[in-house]
Design a protein around this motif. Sequence first.
Motif, PDB file in Angstrom:
ATOM      1  N   PRO A  57      -0.204  -4.591  -1.605  1.00 21.20           N
ATOM      2  CA  PRO A  57      -1.265  -5.176  -2.218  1.00 21.20           C
ATOM      3  C   PRO A  57      -2.288  -3.822  -2.591  1.00 21.20           C
ATOM      4  N   ASN A 109       0.882 -11.074  -2.725  1.00 22.31           N
ATOM      5  CA  ASN A 109       1.279  -9.938  -2.774  1.00 22.31           C
ATOM      6  C   ASN A 109       1.532  -9.496  -1.218  1.00 22.31           C
ATOM      7  N   GLY A 162      -2.547  -9.648  -0.564  1.00 25.39           N
ATOM      8  CA  GLY A 162      -3.524 -10.100  -1.626  1.00 25.39           C
ATOM      9  C   GLY A 162      -2.883 -11.109  -2.559  1.00 25.39           C
ATOM     10  N   SER A 163      -3.587 -12.257  -2.109  1.00 28.65           N
ATOM     11  CA  SER A 163      -2.883 -13.513  -3.016  1.00 28.65           C
ATOM     12  C   SER A 163      -3.558 -13.756  -4.221  1.00 28.65           C
ATOM     13  N   ASP A 164      -3.090 -13.874  -5.357  1.00 30.81           N
ATOM     14  CA  ASP A 164      -3.598 -14.020  -6.389  1.00 30.81           C
ATOM     15  C   ASP A 164      -3.919 -15.541  -6.467  1.00 30.81           C
ATOM     16  N   ARG A 202      -8.416 -12.126  -6.545  1.00 31.33           N
ATOM     17  CA  ARG A 202      -7.426 -11.524  -5.335  1.00 31.33           C
ATOM     18  C   ARG A 202      -8.279 -11.361  -4.242  1.00 31.33           C
TER      19      ARG A 202
END
Length: 463
Positions: free
Chosen positions: A156, A152, A135-137, A419
């Motif tokens: 995540p 993440n 989960g990349s913000d 996200r």
Amino acid sequence: MFSAPGSVRDHCAPLYERFNGLSERDFLSRKATCELYFLRQGITFNVYHDNRGTERIFPFDPVPRVIPADEWEHLESGLTQRLLALNLFLHDIYHEQNILRDGVIPRHYIENAKHYRPEFRGVNVPGDIYIHICGSDLIRGHDGVYYVLEDNGRCPSGASYLLENRNALKRAFPGLFDSLGVRSVSSYPRDLLDMLHHIAPRRTDDPVCVLLTPGCYNSAYFEHCYLAREMGIEIVEGRDLVVIDNIVYMRTTRGLVRVDTIYRRIDDDFLDPTVFRKDSVLGVPGLMAAYRAGNVSLANAVGTGVADDKVIYYFVPKIIEYYLGQEPILPNVPTYLASEEEDLKYILDHLPELVVKAANESGGYGMLMGPQATKEEIAAFRERIIADPRNYIAQPVVSLSRSPTWCEGAMEGRHLDLRPYIIYGRDIKIVPGGLTRVALTKGSLVVNSSQGGGSKDTWVLRH
């Protein structure tokens, strides 16, 4: 939603017309429908160290965030590139360590990373995939560019809220989605289960997968139950599993059942008290021996936390260039490392202007928002940085994009991030949308639910 006052962006125009045609009474009635749905479904999260109660209903704003198709394709390309590079990086540092030998990343940054697991060097994982769920913000700056704020790659959370936000909005606004060309997000549990099957060590048509949870007091317990139910797999705690002859079994009323893949929602430290923390009652004694022997798969793999480290985040553009020979499609936010002498001097001289983050904290904890901090808070953080510079990074304040949000009886702009959830199994799949988190406090840039944030549904449009 607006490029200038009164000027609606093209991809938002149909939604704007629909919402603008609602009376305030009708809008609030539909908002109440969403809240009642969340209440009845038990869609909650826990806030640690909060004396106002253990569980809260997840705050939800019914005005969705809209992303046009071409913008989403750009994000998909950038996220795919990033996940491929991070997995190559993790394989390398747990095997040959070429990137360290070539001096692209100084060795001490890896060896001193909190979540680096040197005891797992040389251990092979199925398909050389370490981060199966990421989960990349992302944030969008005032320049219109999407930036990666952090990756993440351990456990995540938030995917269940993404799915339930959509379900709630469908109940409140039936028929709205098809008419506006919004892409579905319903494939996420199926894609997640397909990935768990793909990495199973036994070649069988029906591998046994379980979701390992710390239990009902974990902040994301609702999500653990939700995803296990949607995938049709068992949710288990450590005491439900036992290791015999390096094989993991699940205790059931019918006897022991062999387990092939564990979707673990427990950090490395608590997975196996015989290897990591001796006082852990959440894990499974002997699990790491079974994992090393290749008799069980874990998603995500042990040791992925080193890629979560906010200091390693600084090096991700170099990681992409090193392993893929490409320029990053999605840039990082400019970042300063407190462990570098020149950067440290700059950070200490400009603390009131910067955002300072601890390398391994999450949920908005361990962070200083310089422009909003008191002199006392700044002074305290200065001491922490000087005492442990390896543990801190600093970034300029990025003005997150805003979206219309119903707050305190009026529609106002609130800052938000995004996200997306990336699943890496047989191939890489990204659910079209993601969890949009919104800062419900006026002027705040902190979107975490634990810090007073809420969420919105995210609409990715078809071409």
